[in-house]
Enzyme design. Structure first.
Site, PDB file in Angstrom:
ATOM      1  N   HIS A   1       0.835  -1.203   0.000  1.00  0.00           N
ATOM      2  CA  HIS A   1       0.000   0.000   0.000  1.00  0.00           C
ATOM      3  C   HIS A   1       0.875   1.261   0.000  1.00  0.00           C
ATOM      4  CE1 HIS A   1      -3.676   2.344   1.211  1.00  0.00           C
ATOM      5  NE2 HIS A   1      -2.733   3.161   1.674  1.00  0.00           N
ATOM      6  N   GLU A   2       1.795   1.328   0.951  1.00  0.00           N
ATOM      7  CA  GLU A   2       2.639   2.519   1.048  1.00  0.00           C
ATOM      8  C   GLU A   2       3.557   2.647  -0.170  1.00  0.00           C
ATOM      9  OE1 GLU A   2       1.736   4.658   3.067  1.00  0.00           O
ATOM     10  OE2 GLU A   2       0.507   3.362   4.329  1.00  0.00           O
TER      11      GLU A   2
ATOM     12  N   HIS B   1       1.684   4.507  -2.824  1.00  0.00           N
ATOM     13  CA  HIS B   1       1.777   5.970  -2.648  1.00  0.00           C
ATOM     14  C   HIS B   1       3.153   6.445  -3.086  1.00  0.00           C
ATOM     15  CE1 HIS B   1      -1.988   6.721  -0.649  1.00  0.00           C
ATOM     16  NE2 HIS B   1      -1.732   5.927   0.363  1.00  0.00           N
TER      17      HIS B   1
ATOM     18  N   HIS C   1       3.599   6.724  -6.824  1.00  0.00           N
ATOM     19  CA  HIS C   1       2.871   7.894  -7.339  1.00  0.00           C
ATOM     20  C   HIS C   1       3.738   9.147  -7.203  1.00  0.00           C
ATOM     21  CE1 HIS C   1      -1.464   9.782  -7.432  1.00  0.00           C
ATOM     22  NE2 HIS C   1      -0.859   9.857  -8.588  1.00  0.00           N
TER      23      HIS C   1
HETATM   24 ZN   LIG Z   1      -3.013   5.246   1.876  1.00  0.00          ZN
END
Ligand SMILES: [Zn+2]
Length: 707
Positions: free
Chosen positions: A490-491, A494, A497
């Protein structure tokens, strides 16, 4: 960099917070005494830049107005970022004090920027002059975003209206703080002491140990349970003592309401009933002052969703689709509780988590601890990096940057040509002085400098995995749980991105300027890979036998993944709808008493399969929307899940042809259309460019076993 070129006083010379300039920060050299002089200096410099920008003689163009301002505020923001990062991961009393001493000034500077009317005028001038046409696409987006934010900050209001507008902001801040203080006090203010060990039946050892510890801290004999989630939830999940569950449940769902047990002596007032109405009134007033028909409409101005009705329809359609599955989940739970748990008088609210846990064990039992042995962190990292390299056509290599702790690793992300695109730090383990949870933060954003050079982005990936342990004197490889693996992915989403952006204007590069109902797309997208056999097979190796995860265990994990997801989904939707309707179709100014509670009850009655328990005042502790910035925004969780699941479905479709989920062609398209463009274009356009159509809810329903 200009800000560090001429500091002459001894406190500024060799100050690591100034010396790193645009480069790589030397974290371990930063001492608390460096903070005040460096930040005072950078604040002064930034204020000078603001004064220069708003000077009547300054031309409203990119080079004279925007660039120097960005330079100065970025220098301040970056050094401040180093300090706040250290405050989060290497806290000491001295550092915390030095950080806290400067925090109000820094906060005031940045919020003052958004309220600076002279600056607003300058940006408007630029927007309407011929200079605007000279800007590139990304620069134009930076300007239009800034103008929007000025307007939402009240810049267009008349001089008569402005004091009231400012007052509304202040009152909202105070009410939000009071709301969360009440919830915290009510949570802290309740303890239930168990003195007979028979009453602990069913509870796991660690929960019992923690309760004994809490009792000891409070100088009590026995086991003390509180309403803090790690103490409360194991009781709901595992306790075989129904009375204990009921007692804890009732205390939990009545926190900060008129029913809370702590108010028995009449001395305490942590009731949020009026606070909620007051906040809703203020929000409504704020929205109307800014020309919106309600607060939900105002909240949408910088978001991806366009219309109030669109969000309402999204949620209600979702509820209708999820409802039959929730119904089925509920029936299973009731039947199981009746037949196997002896709860023949029907399932009560304090039984549901317990019954669900027992049913889950009966159906899919596998040991979390056994599973964990297959995920040594180095192997997982290797798998994650391989996946990123295959999908997105980049290389990840160790970088040896200076860090703040010996456990922290650093990496460079390179093009296939070997050119460096970005750097990131990975700080994996929990330790004293480090804030809990996991997060990605930007250390530096991508930016095209005036001399044409590219400042490459840098990110922090911070997790709190259990540190490696010694077995028989030998340091074992650290292993992490599957949930930890999901968190890491998940991290990293980010992070990608932020790191893979190709935008040159800082205000919209990477995650900057991305609508926040779309910002979880890349992170949730990455989570999907944690459920792919093709990925897990290569990413796992038993810590002793080095064998990959057995297929059989994987199948069990997968089967358990969507357990009771119909009920969980519907619960989230009811919360989202309650938030949405309170901010769109509810008139707080004409309401009193329990009106907010009534809205939540009505929505539960209409969309849920079980009505809201009579005693429940869950809304009185709904901090996300009354104290946490998610007002008229709670829907974003589900909204972004739809986007991420649908984006992932493009890889599933490609896999049907190529046989592999790690489809490079689709990966490169995703990189180019979603990751690289960052906030430089609306998320809806980026999604459409990648998918070739509007988002569809189908993939999320399918992934969640709801179709
Ligand atoms: Zn998040």
């Amino acid at each position: 960099m200009t800000t560090s070129s001429n500091p002459t006083s001894p406190q500024l010379q060799n100050n690591p917070l100034l010396a790193f300039g645009r480069g790589i920060a030397l974290y371990s050299e930063v001492k608390p005494e460096h903070i005040a002089p460096a930040i005072e200096y950078l604040l002064k410099h930034a204020q000078d830049a603001v004064n220069k920008a708003t000077d009547p003689h300054t031309t409203s163009n990119w080079d004279e107005l925007v660039e120097p301002l960005e330079d100065a505020t970025e220098a301040l923001g970056r050094s401040w970022g180093v300090i706040s990062h250290l405050n989060s991961v290497a806290d000491t009393p001295e550092l915390r004090a030095a950080y806290g001493a400067m925090l109000p000034e820094v906060t005031a500077f940045f919020s003052g920027l958004g309220q600076n009317l002279a600056l607003y005028q300058k940006f408007k001038e630029l927007n309407t002059s011929s200079e605007f046409e000279k800007l590139n696409h990304d620069q134009k987006k930076v300007i239009t975003n800034s103008l929007r934010d000025f307007r939402l900050g009240g810049a267009e209001l008349s001089d008569q209206e402005k004091p009231r507008f400012a007052q509304i902001q202040d009152e909202q801040a105070i009410l939000g703080k009071t709301f969360s203080d009440h919830v915290l006090d009510a949570t802290d203010g309740f303890v239930h002491l168990v003195t007979n060990s028979e009453d602990l039946a069913g509870l796991p050892e660690d929960a019992i140990a923690a309760a004994a510890d809490t009792a000891k801290q409070k100088n009590l004999q026995g086991w003390a349970f509180t309403l803090h989630f790690p103490s409360y939830y194991p009781v709901m999940q595992y306790s075989e003592n129904r009375d204990l569950r009921r007692l804890m449940y009732q205390a939990y769902v009545t926190r900060s309401s008129e029913l809370a047990p702590q108010y028995a002596d009449g001395k305490l007032d942590w009731d949020n009933t009026h606070n909620m109405l007051d906040q809703l009134c203020l929000r409504d007033e704020e929205a109307k002052m800014l020309g919106f028909s309600n607060y939900a409409a105002l909240s949408l101005a910088p978001k991806m969703a366009n219309k109030v009705d669109e969000v309402d329809l999204f949620l209600t359609n979702f509820a209708i689709k999820a409802k039959p599955f929730a119904q089925k989940d509920w029936q299973e739970l009731c039947d199981f509780a009746n037949a196997k748990l002896g709860l023949t008088d029907g399932l009560q609210p304090w039984d549901t988590a317990y019954a669900a846990e027992r049913l889950k064990q009966a159906r899919y039992s596998f040991s979390e601890n056994e599973l964990k042995q297959y995920f040594p962190l180095p192997k997982v990292l290797d798998g994650l990096f391989q996946l990123i390299q295959t999908l997105f056509g980049v290389k990840i290599e160790a970088a040896n940057l200076p860090t703040w702790h010996a456990d922290v690793q650093s990496f460079a992300v390179k093009d296939l040509t070997g050119e460096i695109r970005a750097y990131f730090y990975l700080d994996p383990y929990a330790r004293p002085g480090k804030r809990g949870g996991a997060w990605m933060d930007d250390a530096r954003g991508r930016r095209e400098l005036p001399n044409g050079e590219i400042q490459v982005p840098i990110a922090y990936l911070v997790c709190n995995f259990a540190p490696p342990i010694k077995v028989d004197g030998i340091l074992r490889q650290p292993t992490i749980t599957h949930d930890d693996v999901i968190t890491l992915f998940h991290e990293s989403g980010h992070g990608l991105h932020h790191l893979l952006t190709q935008v040159g204007a800082l205000g919209v590069s990477g995650i900057n300027g991305v609508e926040w109902d779309a910002v979880e797309l890349p992170s949730q997208f990455m989570e999907n890979f944690c459920w792919e056999w093709e990925v897990l097979e290569k990413m796992t190796a038993h810590v002793v036998t080095e064998k990959p995860l057995p297929r059989e265990l994987f199948e069990k994990m997968l089967a358990a993944k969507n357990f009771q997801n119909g009920l969980a989904t519907l619960r989230q939707i009811v919360m989202s709808l309650t938030d949405w309707r309170l901010h769109s179709s509810f008139d707080a100014t004409q309401s009193s008493g329990q009106a907010v509670l009534d809205v939540s009850r009505k929505i539960a009655a209409e969309y849920s399969i079980i009505s809201q328990p009579e005693i429940s005042r869950w809304i009185n502790s709904f901090s996300h929307i009354f104290a946490g910035g998610y007002a008229a925004g709670y829907y974003s969780y589900k909204w972004a899940e739809v986007l991420s699941a649908d984006a992932y479905a493009a890889f599933e479709e490609a896999a049907e042809l190529s046989g592999s989920i790690l489809d490079t062609k689709t990966g490169i398209r995703y990189r180019e259309e979603i990751l690289e463009v960052g906030g430089s274009r609306p998320a809806a356009e980026s999604f459409k460019a990648f998918r070739g159509r509007e988002p569809s809810i189908d993939a999320l329903l399918r992934h969640g076993g709801l179709s």
